[in-house]
Scaffold this motif. Structure first.
Motif, PDB file in Angstrom:
ATOM      1  N   ARG A 141       0.827  -1.211   0.000  1.00 22.69           N
ATOM      2  CA  ARG A 141       0.000   0.000   0.000  1.00 22.69           C
ATOM      3  C   ARG A 141       0.857   1.256   0.000  1.00 22.69           C
ATOM      4  O   ARG A 141       0.518   2.259  -0.647  1.00 22.69           O
ATOM      5  N   GLY A 178       1.488   6.764  -6.702  1.00 29.37           N
ATOM      6  CA  GLY A 178       0.389   7.647  -7.074  1.00 29.37           C
ATOM      7  C   GLY A 178       0.724   9.112  -6.853  1.00 29.37           C
ATOM      8  O   GLY A 178       0.384   9.971  -7.682  1.00 29.37           O
ATOM      9  N   ASP A 234      -2.982  -1.873  -9.966  1.00 29.55           N
ATOM     10  CA  ASP A 234      -3.386  -2.192  -8.598  1.00 29.55           C
ATOM     11  C   ASP A 234      -4.843  -1.843  -8.370  1.00 29.55           C
ATOM     12  O   ASP A 234      -5.589  -2.625  -7.769  1.00 29.55           O
ATOM     13  N   ARG A 235      -5.277  -0.678  -8.852  1.00 21.90           N
ATOM     14  CA  ARG A 235      -6.670  -0.275  -8.678  1.00 21.90           C
ATOM     15  C   ARG A 235      -7.609  -1.213  -9.436  1.00 21.90           C
ATOM     16  O   ARG A 235      -8.657  -1.618  -8.918  1.00 21.90           O
ATOM     17  N   TRP A 244     -10.453  -3.716  -7.904  1.00 18.19           N
ATOM     18  CA  TRP A 244     -11.869  -3.627  -8.256  1.00 18.19           C
ATOM     19  C   TRP A 244     -12.395  -4.956  -8.761  1.00 18.19           C
ATOM     20  O   TRP A 244     -13.476  -5.404  -8.379  1.00 18.19           O
TER      21      TRP A 244
END
Length: 227
Positions: free
Chosen positions: A27, A34, A130-131, A135
């Motif tokens: 994370r 990001g 990763d996102r 999802w």
């Protein structure tokens, strides 16, 4: 006749720190990547706005921003219906708006702009992957599993076959990727781990010692719950 002490609570290694550390590092890496993507994108787009033609800033950029927001809402309607997630639509719109000045900034910066673009593509792919993976594996996805009821699982845990416990463990792997359901998944995993450890203390001990992600390769799935 004295009851022998249960070896499981004292002998098992604690799975929390290694697994939690890996998740925390992941994370952290995603968060920093990001941040770098945002800084590079905005840092190139702002100077690029100075060299972008007025038509690009007043017509093309707003059109791209609106189109980006529309696509985001069409892909995931919950983004607009959920007030807590509407900021995502705003972020997408801003990113789309800055695309035109960003392109102009890269073209005007030469090698520096090319390097920034390369870093942005690499880190952006990492963050976007990763996102997307989170999802697809979350309960918000169309094929996501149902979220089990913790109280029901706790009440009937001792009667479930080992194969069902292993299956539920794999199910929680997907639930853990959803920020909304991660606490429930963690509680379910604690229950499953305790029950698996009660039935197969040596196998679970080997699994945790090896640092594996799934107990399926260490525990037989044909054991009776009463054993």
């Amino acid at each position: 006749m004295p009851v022998p002490p249960d070896p499981w609570p004292d002998s098992r290694p604690q799975p929390g720190p290694p697994l939690a550390r890996r998740a925390q590092l992941h994370r952290l890496a995603v968060r920093w990547a990001g941040n770098v993507v945002v800084v590079l994108y905005v840092g190139v787009a702002l100077p690029g706005a100075l060299v972008t033609p007025w038509v690009g800033m007043l017509v093309i950029a707003p059109a791209i921003g609106l189109l980006s927001a529309l696509v985001a809402v069409l892909v995931e309607p919950k983004l607009f219906r959920d007030p807590a997630r509407r900021h995502v639509v705003v972020h997408v719109a801003v990113a789309g708006f800055l695309l035109a000045p960003f392109t102009a900034g890269v073209a005007a910066s030469g090698a520096v702009g090319g390097t920034a673009l390369f870093v942005l593509v690499v880190l952006g792919t990492f963050v976007a992957g990763d996102r997307a993976f989170a999802w697809v594996g979350s309960p918000d996805a169309p094929d996501a599993p149902d979220v089990p009821d913790v109280a029901a699982v706790r009440a009937g845990l001792h009667t479930l076959p080992t194969a069902r416990l292993l299956h539920d463990w794999e199910t929680t792997e997907r639930l853990l990727r959803s920020p909304r359901h991660a606490p429930v998944a963690a509680e379910l995993r604690a229950l499953l781990l305790d029950e698996l450890g009660r039935r197969e203390p040596e196998a679970v001990n080997r699994w945790l010692t090896d640092g594996g992600t799934s107990p399926a390769g260490y525990i037989g799935n044909d054991r009776d719950p009463a054993d």
